[in-house]
Design a protein around this motif. Structure first.
Motif, short mmCIF file in Angstrom:
data_model
loop_
_atom_site.label_atom_id
_atom_site.label_comp_id
_atom_site.label_asym_id
_atom_site.label_seq_id
_atom_site.Cartn_x
_atom_site.Cartn_y
_atom_site.Cartn_z
N TRP A 41 1.38 -1.41 0.16
CA TRP A 41 0.29 0.22 0.33
C TRP A 41 0.69 1.17 -0.15
CZ3 TRP A 41 -5.07 -1.33 -1.10
CH2 TRP A 41 -5.20 -2.64 -0.29
N GLY A 53 -5.93 -8.64 -6.74
CA GLY A 53 -5.88 -9.37 -5.86
C GLY A 53 -7.57 -9.94 -5.15
N LEU A 54 -8.81 -8.20 -5.79
CA LEU A 54 -9.64 -8.76 -5.22
C LEU A 54 -10.63 -9.82 -5.58
CD1 LEU A 54 -10.75 -5.09 -4.16
CD2 LEU A 54 -9.83 -6.59 -2.74
N TYR A 113 -13.87 -15.01 3.00
CA TYR A 113 -12.83 -14.32 2.35
C TYR A 113 -13.10 -13.46 1.80
CZ TYR A 113 -11.77 -18.68 5.83
OH TYR A 113 -11.98 -19.35 6.43
N PHE A 116 -13.15 -10.25 3.37
CA PHE A 116 -12.59 -9.63 4.40
C PHE A 116 -11.33 -8.66 2.83
CE2 PHE A 116 -7.25 -9.60 4.29
CZ PHE A 116 -7.32 -9.04 5.89
N PRO A 117 -10.56 -8.81 2.21
CA PRO A 117 -9.93 -8.64 1.69
C PRO A 117 -10.27 -6.83 0.81
CG PRO A 117 -9.98 -10.82 0.03
CD PRO A 117 -10.65 -10.32 1.52
N GLN A 120 -10.34 -4.87 3.65
CA GLN A 120 -8.91 -3.96 3.60
C GLN A 120 -8.93 -2.83 2.55
OE1 GLN A 120 -5.63 -6.91 2.91
NE2 GLN A 120 -3.88 -5.65 3.69
N ILE A 165 -19.41 -6.85 8.75
CA ILE A 165 -18.26 -6.28 9.34
C ILE A 165 -17.28 -5.65 7.98
CG2 ILE A 165 -15.81 -7.36 8.81
CD1 ILE A 165 -17.34 -10.43 10.50
N VAL A 170 -9.30 -8.37 11.91
CA VAL A 170 -8.78 -9.27 12.06
C VAL A 170 -7.54 -9.07 11.99
CG1 VAL A 170 -8.50 -10.34 10.03
CG2 VAL A 170 -8.06 -11.97 11.88
N ILE A 171 -6.48 -8.03 11.30
CA ILE A 171 -5.33 -7.45 11.57
C ILE A 171 -4.39 -7.06 11.97
CG2 ILE A 171 -3.41 -6.57 9.73
CD1 ILE A 171 -5.08 -5.92 7.54
N THR A 172 -5.33 -6.86 13.72
CA THR A 172 -5.27 -6.30 14.33
C THR A 172 -5.71 -6.95 15.83
OG1 THR A 172 -6.79 -4.67 14.28
CG2 THR A 172 -4.57 -3.29 13.50
#
Lengths: 551, 1102
Positions: A41, A53-54, A113, A116-117, A120, A165, A170-172
């Protein structure tokens, strides 16, 4: 020579200086062959790769769309296949779902799954990535919000209210407890979908839709039409059907893309590997050899050694590897469509030959008469590669123009414009009979096949049957029978008219029994998911032994 | 026992320049080479070969100092005597042994406050070792060494005090001359000067973050001032295969295999009704190993078929016809068919004769030179080890070179330089083999009816390249494996001030591995070849750099106050990079050059890079008062690049204290019995960044790449874990060191308790988060145990000397905490079993809080049913079995009748019959299911240890080393698979001769039936108690008989020493698990047994 004090001091000072001069930054290392969380990023081309990627992640869950959108719709054969293989997903196909037999587990086999991205991406691009130009940022966010709405809408139609969500928490997080989220209500879930669509539209602004295998403004409009059409007609949990006001929103969304696409003359060529990016496709996931192929499509055809020379055409001609399955893998028949679906198609409908290969076996020992044995599927079988192997590399079409037309038919029907509805149906049907864009030619050649508008329920059923023929393995049937209305005003899945006969079953039965199965318009969630998160409750109507345990 | 006594003989008093004569001896006789010095002068002399001396001293009142290595120095005033005979007393060896500490320190054994065990150098003497770890079995209390393979390049698995991982793994940190090594492979044992095992955290805390599994500290040899020698050692060895599996010959094989098919096909129930089982007899007439459909001649009746060309000529089994009579002269035999009664002709071929190499030869040579003076010293050595394994084509060769040089550049400055090089090449198992187990179980069970050779006497492959004769393709499948290790180090030590020194050193260690593989066209079956021509290459280099600076202070600052302090800094950097490539389809199969592979076919390339760094500050403070009150502090602060910035730095302190209470007044009365007594206490904290969970960049997360529409895309594939901390081990120990009767018995006892917390765990999280698990610090495990080492000097009289050393360690691991998962005791990987008392299901096995890991549960066989009367009326066996079992239901007599009568018989159901196993029905419900299992043992031993004895008489010595482990079980899947006829046509063991049958109703083993897993599962059940043995073993690791040439002969030959030895290595085990390939391995399909090795040794010193 011995050391004098001066020298000793000098050496000791150097030693101590060494300790303090050594920088602790020496320990800050980053991966050299890939991105870690600390060095992504950081520039525009990385964000571009994140958008790729998405789509990679979304493509990986193409099968979830099939599981959620088609399997329960009552078009699949039950029992064994003609080559004797046991068929997959029978619990889903027969709608025998319960907490212990959830059919699919883990929220649509892993839709979170994909979410999530997206979360993000939205978080990073909205709050950082200042190096992006305004137009870059807006377009990316338009895509990401559109895709998130798409997947939450899949979850909404499948489970009603789900955990919402929207941040990559989840990253933190450091413990499971921090990640427990309860199910929101259906209305809250649908609101998120609609809000995300609005955000997507706002970010896209007036941007054009130039690509077909990436999410575009037009994909958002298609989704918007789907969402409002659904919202207008289907009550779920605390969400009451919105009626004509929402149908109008859906209509406006579709009108934004009318005229930008067209039906192809040849129905089969829509899915041809050599005809990707065609004028009918609005949004598709790109499959390519070496990148990803749709291996699961191989479960709709039969391996040559169990097939070649064992089955016949209707005329009694012995078939070999007619579909050129070759040595594709896996290729053992695990999903078979009901013979009644095939039978419902007119022999002049080009969609038959493009969709199914009907197989027959001798009716008696004389080998003179033949009876139906089963259907093989052939619409998206992909191509044969350089090494002479069958690879399933057709694109997975999510939105195409025929869908826009049939959604329009349904909207017009809901707005009581029955003639308009019939007109849209006939546009799609004319193409199927070889008269693309030539309604008068179609009505001259096949006067009996032209659809004449009936009452609301007649039209709903006609739309269902048109969709059934048009969208085999395009993840539509289950959602259609939930959304379209029967004569009683309920979902048409409760009407016998929505059912298909099969080789060994001559009666039309409703997909679901209203008296005992009305809760089954939504799916149960599996025990494993309940175990992971004590805040979760089972989908209403399903008996549960597990979700109470956590209270 | 031996008093310090000296004789005073009357003599005359001289005023000046008198000559003193005498003899110096010890309890066993004259001592040559004892140095005698007149006190306060440089006037001295040494005793001659007969222990006599003559020295002229300044006056009759002079004092003489008698000193000799290993003896207590004595100062004796002459008091006018001219004759002075002295008996020197041996030093109390064990206690005055010097122990090497971290970062170059040393400490006298008597002052050590920690558990530091010194590996006796004897262990490397007798056997041929490809690495030093192979000699450590039983060498140190608490060090469990598992030698699981006879592959010569194999490095044994070492764990200390039960390991800190839940599964009992975790190997000590190995440090050689300051360099951390991943293992002890490719180290020449002959270069080792000393090896110390640091066990308690009070000592290992100085290695901080990497040392919670203990530390093995290895110091290589260096030159010493004043001694110059050239040493040559040669060992040659013969390695004899030691396989427990005895397979049938062809005659028995045909008998049993054909019978097995019949047994699995034609079954009878209790009422005499016959029914068809799971087999059929078709194969008995086909071209199978046991079938008579094989052919000798081609269709023309004259041309012999070639087993490399025709499927009909692989196996020898045929119906006997007179035209085959000539074969009887070529070693073929005939027998009567046990099923149909005809005559069968066959030939016996033993694959082990062709595919096992026994004895294989090994050799080991070492040439070393060392010398020095007061300015400088050096040690140089060249070593060569060449060991052939018992498996065809399996070998290991190692060349090592070491140069350690020290030079005193200035009075205050010393340089230490080292260069070490090791080159190892090896070939493992034939590349057709997936595992060692496959080779010893499957290949060796190749049907003995395989013809072996064709009519021209050439070997034939057999059924396929994996199972057939490995000799055929050996030179077609080229594998080139090579590691090179270089160590280059330079240190400078400056003596700054009285007792104060600074040592600065830099060390580079290159660890490189190169692998190439190439398949020429090779045969895969009769007339079938693999022509893929796969070629691949791999290169990897790990470059380790260690820089440190250590300040050391050593002083007796007040009378009887001894202080040693050390403070240091270290920077470690390890960079790994490498590349690999592969391709296939070259036009010819003569070259492995990757450039020749076909670009149209799949080629792959890759390269990688990875770095880790550790920065450390450390210190040690040893203090004692009157050598009676001892205390030691160590500490380390480590910063590790693997962890995130905020959690990177850790502080690891250790403290230990000792009280030599034997020196206290209240003990004086016991001096005659207890000659030394010390109480030790230690506590310390270690860390660990477990590499199974945390790689160099794991905590930073990772974005994985993929392609979409020909564009590269990235997705977060590994979550960052910035909060991840060290795993921490707190170790407490208390110990007692005691010596009895003039130190003739030395003993120590230690209790330890190590709690490892913050274990890494992947905890399950809701998948709505986007991930299914999260790496976190969660979980605790405790090791608790007791260790003792006992050393007896049983005989020390005249020419006789007998030492016995025994060590023992008891360890138990308990899981203290696991991540919450909502299951009772947060159990993981558990199974369920009935509680015999309540009949209820319980969670057993796996990991459970409060429980010991590694419980083995299995069905208990209570013998066989031997008659229909014994078969129960009502019983249902619904177990699922293993090896691809069909899980057929098995019925008791009445159950069978009823099921047949009312049509409820399950498809594939079978009647339990005589010759089947009587399984324990744990909950007594008349149904045997998968939960009818009982605890059969555990995977890890509770007790481990070693026993060594050394008996010598003059120059002849007998050294015996044994080691043992008690309390574990061994699961023998190999025998189970073979005896179950699970492959369906392959050979079985001779034990099958004692299986139950009508003619052998007392047979020990269940009826031999084709594919037991498809039928009754008498064999094919996991942890079947018939194949679970008590693993307790005593290993006869090494017996050495050696002879040293006496001094007078050596002098004539102008040599310093000449030793000859004969050694038996890995002579066998005393164990109940002798049918398993190794009692050291708790659970294995099978494997490569350790060979018995006969070694002849020569050791020459000039």
């Amino acid at each position: 020579m011995t050391l004098n004090m001066k020298r000793i001091k000098y050496i000791l000072t150097s030693f101590i200086a060494l300790l303090f001069l050594t920088s602790c930054n020496e320990l800050d290392l980053t991966p050299e062959d890939y991105y870690g969380s600390g060095n992504y990023w950081k520039n525009a081309s990385q964000v571009e790769t994140a958008m790729q990627g998405l789509h990679i992640r979304a493509r990986a869950y193409y099968w979830s769309l099939f599981q959620m959108g088609e399997l329960r719709g009552g078009t699949f054969h039950v029992g064994a296949s003609m080559i004797g293989t046991s068929l997959d997903a029978q619990q889903i196909v027969t709608n025998s779902l319960s907490e212990d037999i959830p059919g699919i587990s883990n929220w649509g086999s892993g839709i979170y799954y994909v979410i999530f991205p997206l979360n993000q991406f939205i978080t990073e691009v909205e709050n950082g990535c200042t190096f992006l130009t305004e137009s870059q940022r807006d377009y990316y966010l338009g895509q990401a919000y559109g895709m998130r709405a798409f997947y939450y809408f899949m979850l909404y139609r499948t489970y009603g209210g789900v955990p919402l969500i929207t941040k990559p928490d989840v990253i933190t997080s450091t413990s499971a407890e921090q990640l427990y989220v309860a199910r929101s209500t259906a209305e809250q879930t649908l609101k998120l979908v609609k809000d995300d669509i609005t955000a997507s539209e706002n970010y896209f602004g007036t941007s054009a839709s130039s690509q077909k295998v990436y999410w575009t403004p037009n994909a958002t409009q298609m989704l918007k039409a789907q969402v409002y059409l659904w919202s207008a007609k289907v009550a779920t949990g605390d969400h009451a059907a919105g009626g004509q006001a929402e149908l109008t929103i859906a209509k406006n969304a579709l009108q934004n893309i009318m005229g930008q696409y067209s039906l192809l003359d040849d129905f089969g060529s829509i899915f041809d590997t050599k005809n990707k990016n065609n004028a009918e496709t609005i949004f598709a996931f790109r499959f390519l050899e070496g990148e990803a192929t749709m291996a699961n499509v191989g479960y709709f055809v039969a391996e040559d050694r169990y097939f070649n020379g064992l089955f016949y055409t209707e005329e009694g001609k012995k078939m070999n590897d007619t579909l050129e399955v070759l040595n594709a893998n896996p290729h053992l028949l695990r999903y078979v469509y009901k013979w009644g679906l095939f039978e419902s198609m007119n022999e002049n409908d080009t969609r038959i030959a493009a969709t199914f290969l009907p197989c027959y076996s001798p009716a008696d020992s004389t080998n003179t008469t033949f009876k139906p044995a089963g259907l093989l599927y052939r619409k998206t079988l992909g191509s044969i590669n350089a090494a002479n192997n069958r690879i399933y590399d057709a694109d997975w079409v999510v939105y195409r123009y025929a869908d826009a037309l049939l959604m329009m038919a349904e909207i017009e029907n809901g707005l009581n414009n029955f003639a308009g509805a019939a007109d849209y149906i006939n546009q799609v049907r004319a193409r199927a009979y070889g008269y693309n864009g030539d309604l008068s030619g179609f009505s001259t050649a096949y006067p009996a096949e032209v659809y004449a508008a009936g009452d609301f329920a007649d039209n709903e059923l006609a739309i269902l049957h048109e969709r059934d023929k048009e969208f085999v393995l395009e993840c539509s049937r289950w959602f259609d029978v939930v959304r379209l209305r029967g004569k009683d005003g309920k979902s048409i899945c409760f009407s016998a008219t929505s059912g298909y006969t099969d080789i060994d079953d001559n009666t039309q039965k409703p997909v679901l029994d209203y008296a005992t199965q009305s809760h089954m318009l939504l799916w149960p969630i599996n025990v494993g998911v309940l175990n992971q998160n004590p805040l979760l409750t089972q989908t209403p109507g399903y008996p549960t032994n597990y979700s109470d345990r956590n209270k | 026992m031996f008093m310090a006594l000296f004789l005073i003989l009357p003599g005359l008093l001289w005023a000046q320049g008198i000559t003193v004569k005498g003899t110096v001896s010890d309890h066993s006789g004259a001592l040559p080479g004892v140095s005698i010095l007149e006190k306060g002068t440089t006037n001295g002399v040494a005793t001659n070969i007969d222990g006599q001396y003559e020295l002229t001293v300044s006056n009759g009142n002079a004092t003489l100092i008698f000193s000799f290595m290993g003896y207590v120095t004595q100062e004796i005033p002459l008091n006018g005597r001219k004759q002075l005979d002295v008996v020197l007393k041996e030093n109390t060896e064990m206690l005055e042994e010097v122990v090497v500490l971290a970062y170059g320190g040393t400490q006298k054994r008597s002052k050590v406050t920690n558990s530091i065990a010194k590996v006796q150098e004897d262990v490397f003497k007798g056997g041929i070792l490809s690495n030093p770890a192979q000699a450590l079995s039983g060498a140190v209390a608490g060090l469990k060494v598992t030698q699981s393979s006879g592959n010569p390049g194999e490095t044994p698995t070492i764990t200390l005090r039960g390991g800190t991982n839940f599964d009992g793994s975790g190997s000590p940190l190995v440090i050689i001359d300051g360099q951390v090594r991943e293992s002890m492979s490719d180290i020449n044992p002959d270069d080792i000067e000393s090896m110390e095992v640091m066990k308690d955290a009070g000592a290992t805390a100085i290695y901080g973050a990497r040392a919670n599994n203990g530390v093995i500290l290895i110091t290589t040899k260096r030159g010493k001032a004043g001694r110059t020698s050239i040493n040559f050692k040669a060992k040659v060895g013969w390695r004899y295969i030691n396989v427990p599996y005895k397979f049938l010959n062809a005659r028995d094989y045909i008998y049993w295999m054909r019978t097995a098919y019949n047994n699995a096909t034609n079954l009878t129930d209790a009422d005499g009704n016959t029914y068809t089982g799971w087999g059929n007899l078709n194969s008995l007439g086909q071209n199978t190993p046991h079938g008579t459909g094989n052919r000798y001649f081609d269709a023309d009746g004259v041309t012999p078929l070639d087993g490399n060309k025709s499927n009909l000529a692989i196996y020898s089994t045929m119906n006997y016809t007179p035209d085959l009579a000539f074969l009887l002269n070529q070693g073929w035999e005939t027998m009567t068919d046990p099923v149909y009664g005809g005559e069968i002709i066959f030939k016996s071929f033993d694959i082990s004769k062709v595919n096992l190499n026994t004895p294989s030869f090994s050799q080991d040579y070492n040439l070393s030179m060392s010398g020095g003076n007061e300015k400088g010293s050096y040690y140089a050595s060249i070593g060569y080890n060449d060991t052939d394994g018992n498996v065809l084509g399996n070998w290991y060769r190692r060349v090592t070179f070491t140069l350690n040089a020290d030079y005193k550049i200035k009075e205050w400055l010393t340089s230490n330089s080292s260069f070490q090089f090791a080159d190892a090449k090896w070939n493992g198992l034939p590349s057709t083999q997936a595992s060692e187990a496959n080779y010893f179980c499957r290949v060796m069970s190749l049907p003995p009816t395989m013809r072996g050779t064709n009519a021209d006497g050439e070997y034939i492959l057999g059924p396929n390249s994996g199972d057939g004769n490995q000799k055929i393709n050996l030179d077609k499948l080229i594998r080139d494996n090579n590691t090179d290790k270089f160590t280059i180090s330079q240190a400078l030590t400056a003596n700054l001030y009285k007792g104060l020194s600074l040592k600065v050193s830099g060390l580079w260690f290159f660890d490189e591995e190169k692998q190439e593989a190439f398949n020429k066209d090779f045969q895969t079956g009769p007339n079938s070849y693999n022509r893929t021509r796969s070629s691949s290459a791999y290169f990897n280099r790990k470059m380790n750099q260690t820089y440190n600076a250590v300040l050391n202070y050593d002083n007796e600052f007040l009378p009887e106050h001894n202080l040693n302090a050390m403070f240091g800094f270290e920077f470690y950097d390890k960079y790994e990079k490498g590349f690999s490539a592969s391709g296939q389809g070259a036009a010819v199969d003569d070259f492995m050059d990757l450039n020749l592979t076909n670009p149209e076919l799949t080629r792959s390339i890759d390269s990688w890079h990875s770095r880790e760094r550790i920065m450390s500050f450390f210190g040690r403070l040893n203090y004692d008062y009157k050598t009676k009150y001892l205390i030691s502090f160590v500490a380390r602060r480590d910063g590790y690049s693997k962890l995130a910035k905020d959690n990177r730095w850790g502080f690891f302190p250790g403290v230990s204290a000792g009280w030599v209470f034997g020196k206290e007044d209240f003990m004086q009365g016991l001096n005659n019995v207890i000659s030394f007594a010390k109480l030790r206490l230690s506590y310390g904290l270690n860390g660990n960044v477990n590499q199974n969970f945390v790689g160099n960049y794991t905590v930073q997360g990772a974005y994985g790449s993929g392609k979409y529409n020909n564009n590269t895309g990235y997705l977060l594939s590994t979550l960052p874990a910035p909060n991840l901390k060290w795993e921490k081990s707190n170790t407490f120990e208390v110990g007692l060191d005691l010596s009895f009767i003039e130190n003739k018995i030395n003993a120590n006892f230690t209790y330890y308790n190590r709690l490892t917390s913050d274990k890494y765990a992947n905890i399950t999280i809701p998948t709505t988060s986007g991930f299914s698990s999260l790496l976190s610090n969660n979980g605790k495990i405790r090791n608790q145990g007791f260790e003792t080492e006992l050393a007896f000097k049983a005989i020390n009289k005249g020419d006789w000397k007998w030492d016995i050393n025994v060590n023992a360690a008891y360890n138990i691991n308990r899981v203290v905490k696991l991540p919450d998962n909502g299951i009772l005791r947060n159990a993981q990987n558990y199974s369920q079993a009935y509680n015999p008392k309540t009949g209820k299901l319980e969670i057993v096995g796996g990991y459970q809080e409060g429980r010991e890991p590694g419980a083995v549960y299995g069905p208990k066989a209570l013998g066989l049913y031997r008659s229909w009367e014994e078969v129960p009326e009502n019983l249902l066996d619904k177990t699922s079995g293993n090896n691809g079992s069909r899980g057929n239901w098995l019925y008791g007599k009445t159950s069978w009748r009823d099921a047949n009568a009312n049509g409820t018989l399950r498809s594939g159901g079978l009647a339990i019959a005589p010759g089947d196993v009587r399984w324990l029905d744990v909950n007594n419900d008349g149904v045997i299911d998968d939960y009818d299992v009982v605890k059969l043992g555990r995977t890890t031993p509770r007790w481990t240890g070693g026993i060594t004895t050394n008996l010598s008489w003059k120059g002849i010595a007998l050294n015996v080393r044994m080691d043992y482990a008690l309390g574990h079980t061994v699961v023998d899947y190999g025998s189970q698979w073979v005896m179950a006829c699970a492959q369906g046509t392959y050979n079985t063991l001779t034990k099958t001769n004692n299986s139950f049958s009508a003619t052998n109703p007392k047979g020990k083993w269940p009826t031999y039936m084709w594919a037991d897993q498809f039928g009754k599962r008498n064999y094919c059940r996991d942890n079947n108690s018939m194949f679970v043995y008590k693993g307790d073993y005593l290993a006869f690791r090494e017996v050495t008989l050696s002879y040293s040439l006496p001094k007078y002969l050596l002098d004539k030959l102008h040599m310093q020493g000449l030793d000859l030895s004969v050694t038996g290595q890995n002579l066998g085990y005393l164990t109940k698990a002798k049918d398993a390939y190794s009692p050291e391995v708790a659970s294995a399909t099978s494997g490569y047994p350790l060979p018995k090795i006969l070694v002849l040794g020569l050791n020459l010193t000039f």
